[in-house]
Scaffold this active site. Structure first.
Site, mmCIF file in Angstrom:
data_model
loop_
_atom_site.group_PDB
_atom_site.id
_atom_site.type_symbol
_atom_site.label_atom_id
_atom_site.label_comp_id
_atom_site.label_asym_id
_atom_site.label_seq_id
_atom_site.Cartn_x
_atom_site.Cartn_y
_atom_site.Cartn_z
ATOM 1 N N GLU A 57 25.623 38.277 40.144
ATOM 2 C CA GLU A 57 26.998 37.818 40.387
ATOM 3 C C GLU A 57 27.608 37.015 39.242
ATOM 4 O O GLU A 57 26.966 36.734 38.247
ATOM 5 C CB GLU A 57 27.036 37.004 41.691
ATOM 6 C CG GLU A 57 27.452 37.837 42.899
ATOM 7 C CD GLU A 57 28.905 38.314 42.823
ATOM 8 O OE1 GLU A 57 29.659 37.827 41.952
ATOM 9 O OE2 GLU A 57 29.282 39.183 43.633
ATOM 10 N N GLU B 133 50.705 40.981 45.834
ATOM 11 C CA GLU B 133 50.358 41.120 44.419
ATOM 12 C C GLU B 133 51.256 42.158 43.743
ATOM 13 O O GLU B 133 51.590 42.018 42.571
ATOM 14 C CB GLU B 133 48.886 41.545 44.264
ATOM 15 C CG GLU B 133 47.864 40.418 44.372
ATOM 16 C CD GLU B 133 47.595 39.957 45.797
ATOM 17 O OE1 GLU B 133 48.149 40.545 46.744
ATOM 18 O OE2 GLU B 133 46.824 38.994 45.956
ATOM 19 N N TYR C 263 37.094 42.825 45.663
ATOM 20 C CA TYR C 263 35.891 42.473 46.418
ATOM 21 C C TYR C 263 34.858 43.581 46.173
ATOM 22 O O TYR C 263 35.140 44.750 46.447
ATOM 23 C CB TYR C 263 36.189 42.376 47.922
ATOM 24 C CG TYR C 263 37.500 41.668 48.262
ATOM 25 C CD1 TYR C 263 37.640 40.300 48.050
ATOM 26 C CD2 TYR C 263 38.576 42.379 48.796
ATOM 27 C CE1 TYR C 263 38.840 39.654 48.368
ATOM 28 C CE2 TYR C 263 39.766 41.742 49.108
ATOM 29 C CZ TYR C 263 39.899 40.386 48.891
ATOM 30 O OH TYR C 263 41.077 39.750 49.189
HETATM 31 C C1 LIG Z 1 34.724 41.508 38.960
HETATM 32 C C2 LIG Z 1 35.093 40.658 40.142
HETATM 33 C C3 LIG Z 1 34.436 40.815 41.346
HETATM 34 C C4 LIG Z 1 34.756 40.026 42.443
HETATM 35 N N1 LIG Z 1 34.097 40.227 43.620
HETATM 36 C C5 LIG Z 1 34.419 39.484 44.700
HETATM 37 C C6 LIG Z 1 33.775 39.714 45.955
HETATM 38 O O1 LIG Z 1 32.909 40.569 46.086
HETATM 39 N N2 LIG Z 1 34.127 38.975 47.019
HETATM 40 C C7 LIG Z 1 35.100 38.018 46.924
HETATM 41 O O2 LIG Z 1 35.407 37.383 47.929
HETATM 42 N N3 LIG Z 1 35.736 37.763 45.745
HETATM 43 C C8 LIG Z 1 35.421 38.481 44.634
HETATM 44 N N4 LIG Z 1 36.046 38.239 43.438
HETATM 45 C C9 LIG Z 1 37.054 37.170 43.354
HETATM 46 C C10 LIG Z 1 38.367 37.628 43.972
HETATM 47 O O3 LIG Z 1 38.779 38.819 43.390
HETATM 48 C C11 LIG Z 1 39.480 36.581 43.798
HETATM 49 O O4 LIG Z 1 39.094 35.416 44.472
HETATM 50 C C12 LIG Z 1 40.822 37.089 44.334
HETATM 51 O O5 LIG Z 1 41.749 36.056 44.289
HETATM 52 C C13 LIG Z 1 40.707 37.580 45.748
HETATM 53 O O6 LIG Z 1 41.960 38.042 46.222
HETATM 54 P P1 LIG Z 1 42.622 37.364 47.501
HETATM 55 O O7 LIG Z 1 43.115 36.017 47.009
HETATM 56 O O8 LIG Z 1 43.721 38.298 47.839
HETATM 57 O O9 LIG Z 1 41.579 37.264 48.544
HETATM 58 C C14 LIG Z 1 35.748 39.036 42.323
HETATM 59 C C15 LIG Z 1 36.416 38.885 41.110
HETATM 60 C C16 LIG Z 1 36.099 39.682 40.026
HETATM 61 C C17 LIG Z 1 36.845 39.506 38.729
HETATM 62 MN MN LIG Z 2 45.848 38.059 47.641
#
Ligand SMILES: Cc1cc2nc3c(=O)[nH]c(=O)nc-3n(C[C@H](O)[C@H](O)[C@H](O)COP(=O)(O)O)c2cc1C
Ligand SMILES: [Mn+2]
Length: 490
Positions: free
Chosen positions: A283, A234, A173
């Site tokens: 983004e 993870e 994030y």
């Molecule tokens: C470079 C990058 C930046 C990201 N930034 C965000 C972000 O700011 N907020 C968000 O909700 N997901 C963001 N994502 C997507 C999440 O990392 C992705 O949905 C991930 O599954 C989130 O983990 P979680 O499933 O544990 O919530 C980003 C992904 C990448 C590759």
């Molecule tokens: Mn997760």
């Protein structure tokens, strides 16, 4: 190839041997210059390996004003580099489909991490606490012109724990620096880390401890972008992908665990009921569509780091960048698994990197009417569907990994009246086409293109595809292929 890589440095060494890493020794400015270079590399690379005409990952060895630091980027933006970190037997021939299978295999075979002692953890080589912490000591880049600030965290993992079950979640994030000891990031509801804050810690008026690992080993970075289900850590899935436990270490100020080899670890708490303006930021959709909005705040208690540390970053924008490849693989694999669980005769799934992950394409058999809507019922059980604007469902003859075939199917098989459906699920705050109000209230709509032939059409009504493989008898095809060189053609 030393698989699995124990840290980012080992991976970079291997990338270099493969011609997949450029080292920049000239001094570069963290203020826009690093951003402009990495953006251009992504756009020129278009997801291809260097051998196939793409561009390398990059490490900047000399950052203006930060002699002790390095910045590394574009590591995950082609299939070959992700195949290398995933232990694929032939990275040059790897496909997105193969990488989806590797992800699912890791999910099915988790291995718990090992906790190493603090003295054996490279990320503890240097430690700073409390008021001595200064986020401006790190070379956070100003990535795009117009960003709300210097984004320190754009390719990293954020760790947090469920206070009831003890489940540890890692996710990626974004976060930008507010001042010496605070950062802010967009916390999107239904994402797992933000949900723990909004639904558990904040209602109890408790601060949520966090740990951010910047530049851990490449697989930990990859899995932080993947939709690993709630309740599953993870860390265990990464162990499965490595086929050997990940080495983790306990934080200094809380009991969270982070990869021991991380270059930089930032620890602290997100206090309840505090909000500061964050954003905007260029983004993953390819636009700067998030406004400046009030978001929770990361308050830093400790920073630990390796000697001569490397900062990982991503530069999201138009295709094809790290987010397009990394998120695309994990999201598609999870959709495939969920569709199989729900008895959908799915063939292939692609979250298209060439569409900045804004198009999910699924090919399937269509034994029943309304198959596309049936598929969407499953698709929307996955919260990341919020981040995809468009969905295309096609018959199994369409190669969902070929952007030209997908575009052709989209414009020839979708009936403008019967095949287009608008959905009103939880919307994307970053949807470029959403009005400002729709973005802020998470109500931007999404669109389904049903490109399946109607099952009630007589077979003869389905127009045959006029392609080399489908319109000529096999005998003619074989003859032409055999004589190709004889014709003087290459
Ligand atoms: C470079 C990058 C930046 C990201 N930034 C965000 C972000 O700011 N907020 C968000 O909700 N997901 C963001 N994502 C997507 C999440 O990392 C992705 O949905 C991930 O599954 C989130 O983990 P979680 O499933 O544990 O919530 C980003 C992904 C990448 C590759
Ligand atoms: Mn997760």
């Amino acid at each position: 190839m030393p698989y699995p890589y124990s840290d980012l440095r080992e991976f970079l060494e291997d990338l270099k041997k493969e011609g997949e890493l450029a080292e920049v020794d000239a001094e570069v400015d963290w203020n826009l210059e690093v951003g402009a270079i990495t953006r251009r590399l992504s756009e020129m690379g278009m997801g291809r390996s260097v051998k196939a005409g793409g561009t390398p990952a990059v490490i900047f060895n000399k950052i203006k004003g930060y002699p002790d630091y390095r910045i590394c980027a574009v590591t995950h933006s082609n299939v070959k580099r992700v195949a290398m970190m995933s232990g694929h037997p032939d990275p040059d021939k790897a496909t997105l489909d193969d990488l989806q299978d590797i992800f699912l295999e890791a999910m099915d075979n988790p291995i718990k991490p090992v906790v190493v002692s603090k003295k054996d953890a490279p990320c503890k080589e240097n430690k700073v606490f409390g008021d001595d912490c200064n986020l401006y000591d790190l070379p956070a880049p100003m990535i795009h012109d117009g960003d709300g600030g210097r984004y320190l965290c754009t390719f990293h993992l954020v760790s947090q724990k469920d206070p009831d079950t003890g489940w540890t979640n890692w996710g990626m994030y974004r976060a930008m620096i507010h001042d010496r000891r605070t950062m802010g990031g967009i916390m999107i509801p239904y994402q797992q880390g933000p949900s723990l804050y909004f639904e558990k810690y904040e209602p109890r008026n408790e601060p949520m401890p966090f740990a951010i690992a910047i530049a851990p080993d490449p697989l930990s970075l990859f899995y932080a972008t993947c939709p690993v289900p709630a309740g599953v850590s993870e860390m265990d899935v990464i162990g499965g992908a490595r086929k050997k436990p990940l080495e983790v270490v306990q934080c200094e100020t809380c009991d969270l665990l982070v990869p021991a080899s991380s270059e930089i670890v930032i620890e602290g708490v997100i206090p309840p009921k505090v909000r500061v303006h964050e954003g905007p930021f260029g983004e993953y959709t390819g636009y700067r569509a998030s406004g400046r909005a009030l978001q929770p705040v990361y308050v830093v208690k400790a920073i630990t780091y390796r000697n001569n540390p490397i900062l990982t970053m991503s530069n999201m924008g138009v295709p094809v960048d790290d987010c397009d490849i990394a998120c695309g693989i994990g999201w598609a694999a999870k959709y495939k698994r969920d569709l199989q669980r729900d008895n959908v005769p799915v063939k292939s799934v692609n979250v298209m990197p060439e569409a900045s992950t804004n198009l999910l394409v699924i090919s399937t058999k269509t034994p029943y009417p309304r198959m596309a809507q049936r598929i969407m019922a499953t698709v929307f059980t996955n919260p990341v569907s919020q981040f995809i604007s468009s969905f295309l469902i096609v018959n199994e003859d369409v190669d969902v990994f070929d952007p030209v075939k997908v575009l052709h199917a989209l414009v020839t098989r979708v009936h403008p009246e019967n095949g287009v459906h608008v959905y009103h699920q939880t919307g994307n705050p970053l949807a470029p086409y959403g009005s400002l109000e729709e973005r802020l209230s998470l109500t931007a709509p999404q669109i389904l293109y049903d490109g399946t032939w109607p099952v009630d059409w007589p077979k003869l009504n389905v127009p045959p595809l006029s392609s080399f493989k489908t319109i000529y008898p096999e005998e003619t095809q074989n003859k032409v292929l055999k004589r190709w060189k004889e014709y003087g053609l290459k």
